[in-house]
Write a protein that holds these residues in place. Structure first.
Motif, PDB file in Angstrom:
ATOM      1  N   GLU A  73       0.777  -1.151  -0.089  1.00 15.76           N
ATOM      2  CA  GLU A  73      -0.077  -0.018  -0.060  1.00 15.76           C
ATOM      3  C   GLU A  73       0.726   1.241   0.186  1.00 15.76           C
ATOM      4  O   GLU A  73       1.727   1.371   0.545  1.00 15.76           O
ATOM      5  N   ARG A  74       0.425   2.248  -0.674  1.00 13.71           N
ATOM      6  CA  ARG A  74       0.795   3.464  -0.469  1.00 13.71           C
ATOM      7  C   ARG A  74      -0.160   4.619  -0.143  1.00 13.71           C
ATOM      8  O   ARG A  74      -1.159   4.687  -0.741  1.00 13.71           O
ATOM      9  N   THR A  75       0.121   4.991   0.958  1.00 14.70           N
ATOM     10  CA  THR A  75      -1.165   5.803   1.531  1.00 14.70           C
ATOM     11  C   THR A  75      -0.465   7.063   2.753  1.00 14.70           C
ATOM     12  O   THR A  75       0.823   7.017   2.730  1.00 14.70           O
ATOM     13  N   ASP A  76      -1.336   7.611   3.333  1.00 12.96           N
ATOM     14  CA  ASP A  76      -1.232   8.640   4.354  1.00 12.96           C
ATOM     15  C   ASP A  76      -0.501   7.903   5.503  1.00 12.96           C
ATOM     16  O   ASP A  76      -1.025   6.749   5.822  1.00 12.96           O
ATOM     17  N   ASP A  77       0.589   8.429   5.837  1.00 14.90           N
ATOM     18  CA  ASP A  77       1.187   8.128   7.272  1.00 14.90           C
ATOM     19  C   ASP A  77       0.747   8.283   8.448  1.00 14.90           C
ATOM     20  O   ASP A  77       0.952   9.347   9.169  1.00 14.90           O
ATOM     21  N   ILE A  78      -0.150   7.462   9.061  1.00 15.17           N
ATOM     22  CA  ILE A  78      -0.838   7.685  10.330  1.00 15.17           C
ATOM     23  C   ILE A  78       0.215   7.833  11.539  1.00 15.17           C
ATOM     24  O   ILE A  78      -0.081   8.707  12.481  1.00 15.17           O
ATOM     25  N   ASN A  79       1.147   7.219  11.465  1.00 13.66           N
ATOM     26  CA  ASN A  79       2.248   7.196  12.402  1.00 13.66           C
ATOM     27  C   ASN A  79       2.892   8.473  12.633  1.00 13.66           C
ATOM     28  O   ASN A  79       3.343   8.957  13.763  1.00 13.66           O
ATOM     29  N   SER A  80       2.948   9.172  11.550  1.00 13.06           N
ATOM     30  CA  SER A  80       3.605  10.678  11.546  1.00 13.06           C
ATOM     31  C   SER A  80       2.725  11.747  11.793  1.00 13.06           C
ATOM     32  O   SER A  80       2.859  12.834  11.386  1.00 13.06           O
ATOM     33  N   TYR A  81       0.993  11.355  11.838  1.00 10.92           N
ATOM     34  CA  TYR A  81       0.188  12.141  12.005  1.00 10.92           C
ATOM     35  C   TYR A  81      -0.003  13.079  10.479  1.00 10.92           C
ATOM     36  O   TYR A  81       0.011  14.216  10.381  1.00 10.92           O
ATOM     37  N   SER A  82       0.420  12.177   9.366  1.00 13.03           N
ATOM     38  CA  SER A  82      -0.022  12.587   7.940  1.00 13.03           C
ATOM     39  C   SER A  82       1.364  13.465   7.633  1.00 13.03           C
ATOM     40  O   SER A  82       1.206  14.325   6.567  1.00 13.03           O
ATOM     41  N   HIS A  83       2.460  13.572   8.550  1.00 12.96           N
ATOM     42  CA  HIS A  83       3.569  14.350   7.990  1.00 12.96           C
ATOM     43  C   HIS A  83       4.250  13.968   6.783  1.00 12.96           C
ATOM     44  O   HIS A  83       4.741  14.542   5.809  1.00 12.96           O
ATOM     45  N   TYR A  84       4.211  12.592   6.501  1.00 14.19           N
ATOM     46  CA  TYR A  84       4.543  11.889   5.505  1.00 14.19           C
ATOM     47  C   TYR A  84       3.595  10.735   4.737  1.00 14.19           C
ATOM     48  O   TYR A  84       2.375  10.747   5.123  1.00 14.19           O
ATOM     49  N   ASP A  85       3.956  10.513   3.549  1.00  7.49           N
ATOM     50  CA  ASP A  85       3.177   9.453   2.865  1.00  7.49           C
ATOM     51  C   ASP A  85       4.054   8.287   2.926  1.00  7.49           C
ATOM     52  O   ASP A  85       5.351   8.460   2.980  1.00  7.49           O
ATOM     53  N   VAL A  86       3.465   7.254   2.765  1.00  5.67           N
ATOM     54  CA  VAL A  86       4.256   5.810   3.354  1.00  5.67           C
ATOM     55  C   VAL A  86       3.926   4.872   2.255  1.00  5.67           C
ATOM     56  O   VAL A  86       2.742   4.797   1.740  1.00  5.67           O
ATOM     57  N   ILE A  87       5.103   3.767   2.138  1.00  7.82           N
ATOM     58  CA  ILE A  87       4.583   2.688   1.312  1.00  7.82           C
ATOM     59  C   ILE A  87       4.970   1.717   2.488  1.00  7.82           C
ATOM     60  O   ILE A  87       5.846   1.587   3.204  1.00  7.82           O
ATOM     61  N   ALA A  88       3.865   0.778   2.439  1.00 10.10           N
ATOM     62  CA  ALA A  88       4.237  -0.313   3.506  1.00 10.10           C
ATOM     63  C   ALA A  88       3.612  -1.742   3.021  1.00 10.10           C
ATOM     64  O   ALA A  88       2.908  -1.755   1.952  1.00 10.10           O
ATOM     65  N   VAL A  89       4.192  -2.660   3.599  1.00  8.72           N
ATOM     66  CA  VAL A  89       3.672  -4.165   3.285  1.00  8.72           C
ATOM     67  C   VAL A  89       3.023  -4.674   4.584  1.00  8.72           C
ATOM     68  O   VAL A  89       3.470  -4.709   5.302  1.00  8.72           O
ATOM     69  N   ARG A  90       1.701  -5.053   4.172  1.00 15.51           N
ATOM     70  CA  ARG A  90       0.896  -5.660   5.392  1.00 15.51           C
ATOM     71  C   ARG A  90       0.581  -6.995   5.162  1.00 15.51           C
ATOM     72  O   ARG A  90      -0.075  -7.381   3.935  1.00 15.51           O
ATOM     73  N   VAL A  91       0.627  -7.750   6.168  1.00 14.57           N
ATOM     74  CA  VAL A  91       0.248  -9.091   6.122  1.00 14.57           C
ATOM     75  C   VAL A  91      -0.712  -9.547   6.977  1.00 14.57           C
ATOM     76  O   VAL A  91      -0.568  -8.767   8.329  1.00 14.57           O
ATOM     77  N   GLY A  92      -1.826 -10.085   7.143  1.00 16.84           N
ATOM     78  CA  GLY A  92      -2.890 -10.350   7.971  1.00 16.84           C
ATOM     79  C   GLY A  92      -3.793 -11.264   7.570  1.00 16.84           C
ATOM     80  O   GLY A  92      -3.903 -12.019   6.489  1.00 16.84           O
ATOM     81  N   THR A  93      -4.880 -11.190   8.391  1.00 19.58           N
ATOM     82  CA  THR A  93      -5.913 -11.926   8.280  1.00 19.58           C
ATOM     83  C   THR A  93      -6.845 -11.175   7.038  1.00 19.58           C
ATOM     84  O   THR A  93      -7.037 -10.295   7.104  1.00 19.58           O
TER      85      THR A  93
END
Length: 198
Positions: free
Chosen positions: A176-196
């Protein structure tokens, strides 16, 4: 404009995607974390993993200890505790300023005030453009395709969001390429998520 990224390679992708192919139970996932060196055994033999911390309290793999943010996984609840709530998410790349806040003139951009929070594991590219950030999304997608084939779903949304999803035996893998909630939207982030699968 700046971009920083972790050196996510085929080994990282192989390990992350393997989590979605194994039984989604705490003991199996914790054993994988130990095997990969993502956790250490605790005093009672079980790995020291803080399930449920999410972005607010991520599980540190390397970094921390005064070095700044390093490799970390944002973890949902332990498998089985809350149906559908288990996930592991690896933030891979950050772009500043976030979409919609991009200045017309780089000289007027100020600076990335949070950059000092990130340790040496993050490789900086101070002259990066958003097209470079998009290229990193494509590079990570190709690494996942090499493991899993073509995604089962792709999509995009406003604010430069994009995702690719692979359905697996026991779970899902999402790039996913999205808004980075961890930095309170200071950044956009690319992340790999694995889950149910939800």
């Amino acid at each position: 404009m700046t971009w920083k990224s972790l050196q996510v390679d085929a080994v990282w992708v192989r390990r992350l995607t393997a989590l979605a192919d194994q039984p989604q139970n705490t003991s199996g996932l914790e054993a994988a974390f130990l095997r990969y060196g993502w956790a250490r055994p605790g005093p009672e033999g079980r790995p020291e993993i803080e399930w449920g911390g999410g972005a607010a309290s991520p599980h540190e793999i390397t970094g921390g200890g005064g070095e700044g943010v390093g490799w970390r996984l944002e973890l949902g609840d332990a498998p089985g505790e809350v149906p559908g709530a288990w996930f592991a998410r690896l933030p891979c790349a950050l772009f500043w300023p976030a979409f919609g806040d991009e200045p017309e003139d780089v000289e007027d951009a100020g600076q990335d005030d949070l950059d000092d929070d990130y340790g040496p594991a993050w490789i900086r590219r101070p002259e990066a453009e958003r097209t470079d950030f998009h290229a990193e999304f494509r590079r990570l997608g190709e690494l996942i395709r090499a493991e899993l084939g073509e995604p089962d779903e792709t999509g995009s949304a406003e604010m430069d969001e994009r995702w690719e999803r692979w359905d697996r035996k026991a779970g899902v893998v999402v790039l996913e390429r999205t808004d980075d909630i961890n930095s309170y939207s200071h950044y956009d982030v690319i992340a790999v998520r694995v889950g149910t699968a939800s």
